[in-house]
Scaffold this motif. Structure first.
Motif, short mmCIF file in Angstrom:
data_model
loop_
_atom_site.label_atom_id
_atom_site.label_comp_id
_atom_site.label_asym_id
_atom_site.label_seq_id
_atom_site.Cartn_x
_atom_site.Cartn_y
_atom_site.Cartn_z
N GLY A 33 6.09 49.85 90.57
CA GLY A 33 6.22 50.86 89.53
C GLY A 33 6.96 52.08 90.05
O GLY A 33 7.07 52.29 91.26
N TRP A 34 7.50 52.84 89.12
CA TRP A 34 8.09 54.15 89.41
C TRP A 34 7.28 55.20 88.67
O TRP A 34 6.97 55.04 87.48
N VAL A 46 6.66 55.95 84.85
CA VAL A 46 8.02 55.89 84.33
C VAL A 46 8.40 54.45 83.97
O VAL A 46 8.85 54.17 82.86
N ALA A 47 8.23 53.53 84.91
CA ALA A 47 8.64 52.14 84.69
C ALA A 47 7.85 51.23 85.61
O ALA A 47 7.39 51.66 86.67
N GLY A 48 7.73 49.96 85.19
CA GLY A 48 6.98 49.02 86.01
C GLY A 48 7.57 47.62 85.93
O GLY A 48 8.30 47.29 84.98
N TYR A 57 8.36 47.16 81.99
CA TYR A 57 7.81 48.02 80.95
C TYR A 57 8.11 49.48 81.31
O TYR A 57 8.21 49.82 82.48
N TYR A 58 8.26 50.28 80.27
CA TYR A 58 8.78 51.63 80.43
C TYR A 58 7.96 52.63 79.63
O TYR A 58 7.41 52.31 78.57
N ASP A 60 7.71 55.64 77.05
CA ASP A 60 8.51 55.91 75.85
C ASP A 60 9.61 56.92 76.10
O ASP A 60 10.70 56.84 75.51
N SER A 61 9.34 57.86 76.99
CA SER A 61 10.30 58.94 77.23
C SER A 61 11.58 58.46 77.92
O SER A 61 12.58 59.18 77.91
N VAL A 62 11.56 57.27 78.50
CA VAL A 62 12.75 56.79 79.22
C VAL A 62 13.31 55.49 78.65
O VAL A 62 14.35 55.02 79.11
N LYS A 63 12.64 54.92 77.67
CA LYS A 63 13.12 53.66 77.09
C LYS A 63 14.54 53.82 76.56
O LYS A 63 14.87 54.80 75.91
#
Length: 121
Positions: A33-34, A46-48, A57-58, A60-63
């Protein structure tokens, strides 16, 4: 498991950066993950990447702007960040989780040292 993050820097709004996280040790089946942490704020997901299925998976703020990928040959994961905004400014951390998915920093077992991303307006 040891994680080494790199790739941060200063970029103008609308620009791009690619972060990398090199993993060493017993990395087999580690879910990655990040996370990021801005000054005065909690560390946020942030992301995984779920190793067994390849599911990403992300937040919502970075999708639609950030993409996570994996290079198996180099035991490295990347976070491609496009259309960066000033609110993306933070220290970014890569993290590893031995079992299952996770959106909370407390669920992760291994952490890299963090790399600073600064987005100017």
């Amino acid at each position: 498991v040891q994680l080494q993050a790199s790739g941060g820097g200063l970029v103008q709004a609308g620009g791009s950066l690619r972060l990398s996280c090199a993993a060493s040790g017993r990395t087999f089946s580690i879910n990655m993950g990040w996370f990021r942490q801005a000054p005065g704020k909690e560390r946020e997901f942030v992301a995984g990447f779920f190793w067994s299925t390849g599911t990403k998976y992300y937040a919502d703020s970075v999708k639609g702007r950030f993409t996570m990928s994996r290079d198996n040959a180099k035991n490295t994961v990347h976070l491609q960040m496009n259309s960066l905004k000033p609110e993306d400014t933070a220290v970014y951390y890569c993290a590893g989780k031995r079992y299952g998915l996770g959106y909370s920093a407390a669920e992760y077992d291994y952490w890299g040292q963090g790399t600073l991303v600064t987005v100017s307006s």
